[in-house]
Design a protein around this motif. Structure first.
Motif, PDB file in Angstrom:
ATOM      1  N   CYS A 118       0.836  -1.195   0.000  1.00 19.45           N
ATOM      2  CA  CYS A 118       0.000   0.000   0.000  1.00 19.45           C
ATOM      3  C   CYS A 118       0.874   1.249   0.000  1.00 19.45           C
ATOM      4  O   CYS A 118       1.768   1.379   0.847  1.00 19.45           O
ATOM      5  CB  CYS A 118      -0.902  -0.009   1.230  1.00 19.45           C
ATOM      6  SG  CYS A 118      -1.895   1.492   1.419  1.00 19.45           S
ATOM      7  N   PRO A 151       0.076   5.530  -1.059  1.00 24.15           N
ATOM      8  CA  PRO A 151      -0.720   6.545  -1.746  1.00 24.15           C
ATOM      9  C   PRO A 151       0.118   7.471  -2.620  1.00 24.15           C
ATOM     10  O   PRO A 151      -0.431   8.282  -3.372  1.00 24.15           O
ATOM     11  CB  PRO A 151      -1.354   7.322  -0.581  1.00 24.15           C
ATOM     12  CG  PRO A 151      -0.378   7.188   0.524  1.00 24.15           C
ATOM     13  CD  PRO A 151       0.239   5.820   0.364  1.00 24.15           C
ATOM     14  N   GLU A 157       2.101   8.371  -5.687  1.00 25.41           N
ATOM     15  CA  GLU A 157       2.172   7.888  -7.062  1.00 25.41           C
ATOM     16  C   GLU A 157       3.608   7.706  -7.523  1.00 25.41           C
ATOM     17  O   GLU A 157       3.930   6.761  -8.261  1.00 25.41           O
ATOM     18  CB  GLU A 157       1.450   8.860  -7.999  1.00 25.41           C
ATOM     19  CG  GLU A 157       1.376   8.391  -9.440  1.00 25.41           C
ATOM     20  CD  GLU A 157       0.554   9.332 -10.307  1.00 25.41           C
ATOM     21  OE1 GLU A 157       0.528   9.124 -11.533  1.00 25.41           O
ATOM     22  OE2 GLU A 157      -0.055  10.269  -9.759  1.00 25.41           O
ATOM     23  N   HIS A 168      -3.506   1.748  -4.133  1.00 22.52           N
ATOM     24  CA  HIS A 168      -3.439   3.195  -3.925  1.00 22.52           C
ATOM     25  C   HIS A 168      -4.515   3.557  -2.903  1.00 22.52           C
ATOM     26  O   HIS A 168      -5.690   3.632  -3.228  1.00 22.52           O
ATOM     27  CB  HIS A 168      -3.678   3.936  -5.240  1.00 22.52           C
ATOM     28  CG  HIS A 168      -3.743   5.429  -5.073  1.00 22.52           C
ATOM     29  ND1 HIS A 168      -4.331   6.254  -5.997  1.00 22.52           N
ATOM     30  CD2 HIS A 168      -3.289   6.238  -4.079  1.00 22.52           C
ATOM     31  CE1 HIS A 168      -4.256   7.505  -5.581  1.00 22.52           C
ATOM     32  NE2 HIS A 168      -3.625   7.521  -4.423  1.00 22.52           N
ATOM     33  N   ALA A 169      -4.090   3.736  -1.651  1.00 22.58           N
ATOM     34  CA  ALA A 169      -5.035   4.057  -0.582  1.00 22.58           C
ATOM     35  C   ALA A 169      -4.248   4.582   0.599  1.00 22.58           C
ATOM     36  O   ALA A 169      -3.024   4.416   0.681  1.00 22.58           O
ATOM     37  CB  ALA A 169      -5.814   2.805  -0.159  1.00 22.58           C
ATOM     38  N   MET A 170      -4.947   5.242   1.502  1.00 16.68           N
ATOM     39  CA  MET A 170      -4.305   5.614   2.755  1.00 16.68           C
ATOM     40  C   MET A 170      -4.135   4.352   3.596  1.00 16.68           C
ATOM     41  O   MET A 170      -5.083   3.569   3.758  1.00 16.68           O
ATOM     42  CB  MET A 170      -5.130   6.650   3.504  1.00 16.68           C
ATOM     43  CG  MET A 170      -5.103   8.030   2.842  1.00 16.68           C
ATOM     44  SD  MET A 170      -3.407   8.682   2.650  1.00 16.68           S
ATOM     45  CE  MET A 170      -2.909   8.895   4.378  1.00 16.68           C
TER      46      MET A 170
END
Length: 346
Positions: A191, A193, A195, A210-212
């Protein structure tokens, strides 16, 4: 990198597709000391080639010798026991008193290996049941806690990732950690976030999200077969995720960083809604002290500590990175010779 289990299945499927007779050998029971655990597998081809392992090598030698002399002649599964007597234990390289029981299954189209491999590629955990009288195979979903089951009628083996690892941060260290963990039967999720870190980051069999991180920790509903490793060095990404992970049932939660950064992190986490008992579960500085410097060495160090925790092994404090460095500094100090020998590192 495939796990050993998956490598055996894929190789056997390739042999079948090429028209080469082969068998799947599975450790179903051991008594006393044994080099390989229950569930370990080996594939053997009629020409004597093998993949995987069920012992330290001597039983493999016997199976290869039989394949060379007789080929693959079984028409249905057979249960074979090695090491019943002391002489046999010595002959097959088993420790004194060791005995190992194997299932030897002749493979064919009805073995359903391509279907099993496809389901594993989708991340499924699969129970494969083999009728020991007919060789008929059925496939079904398995639960993470399931283990090998055997009776006079059938053998059920579990295939697929039985453990989950969440890595926070898509850096170079994450790549090595993910590659090795996949080979250890972990379902790995990375994980990040950011890019610029995710772009171009790819490891076969690893999901990149793509996440917190704290949102993903909550979404994953971590259980006792999960581990979380934070590798970003960024408190904005690591801290909230660690807080949520430490409240979960995850068997291992760790974060990279120096001893100074670890102390600061623990102080910050205490300001959150964490109890001292929950904070005490945090592993950091992460890993086992092996003098690791490179990303690949650090990954091995981290996974060694994770494996010890998973297997219920209490490592001595001096093997922990922070404690080992403190002890080494103490031993190197000018006053070290004045200390009681029990207080010094050897």
């Amino acid at each position: 990198m495939d796990s050993i289990d998956l490598e055996v299945l894929k190789t056997c499927a390739d042999w079948l597709a090429a028209g080469k007779p082969c068998e799947l050998v599975t450790v179903i029971k051991t008594w006393g000391s044994s080099p390989r655990p229950e569930g370990a597998t080996l594939g053997i081809c009629a020409d004597g080639r093998v993949v995987g392992s069920v012992s330290g090598g001597c039983i493999e030698d016997d199976l290869i010798d039989r394949a060379h002399k007789h080929g693959i002649t079984r028409t249905r599964p057979e249960v074979v026991t090695y090491g019943i007597t002391a002489d046999e234990a010595h002959r097959f390289g088993l420790p004194c008193g060791g005995t190992i029981q194997l299932s030897i299954e002749p493979l064919s189209d009805k073995s359903r290996l391509p279907e099993l491999i496809e389901r594993l590629a989708q991340g499924e955990l699969v129970a494969r049941r083999v009728d020991l009288q007919t060789g008929e195979v059925t496939l079904g979903p398995a639960k993470p806690g399931m283990s090998l089951q055997v009776s006079e009628a059938a053998l059920t083996t579990i295939h697929g990732p039985r453990w989950r690892l969440l890595i926070i941060g898509a850096g170079q260290l994450s790549r090595f950690l993910a590659q090795i963990a996949v080979g250890m039967d972990y379902a790995v999720t990375v994980c990040d976030p950011r890019e610029e870190y995710r772009d171009g980051w790819s490891v076969d069999g690893v999901q990149v999200v793509h996440a917190m991180p704290d949102d993903l920790v909550t979404e994953m509903r971590l259980d006792s077969r999960c581990a979380v490793v934070a590798l970003t060095h960024d408190p904005k990404l690591d801290d909230l995720a660690l807080m949520e992970a430490l409240k979960s049932d995850a068997f291992y939660v760790g974060a990279i960083g120096s001893r100074s950064n670890d102390r600061k992190r623990r102080e910050r986490l205490l300001d959150f809604d964490l109890t001292p008992e929950q904070l005490a579960r945090l592993h950091g500085p992460i890993g086992v002290y092996i003098g690791s410097k490179t990303p690949s060495e650090i990954a091995i160090s981290i996974l060694a500590e994770m494996t010890a925790v998973k297997n219920g092994v209490d490592l001595p404090e001096v093997m922990q990175v922070g404690k080992a460095k403190e002890a080494a500094q103490l031993d190197a100090s000018p006053d070290a010779c004045l200390l009681d020998p029990a207080q010094r590192i050897v």
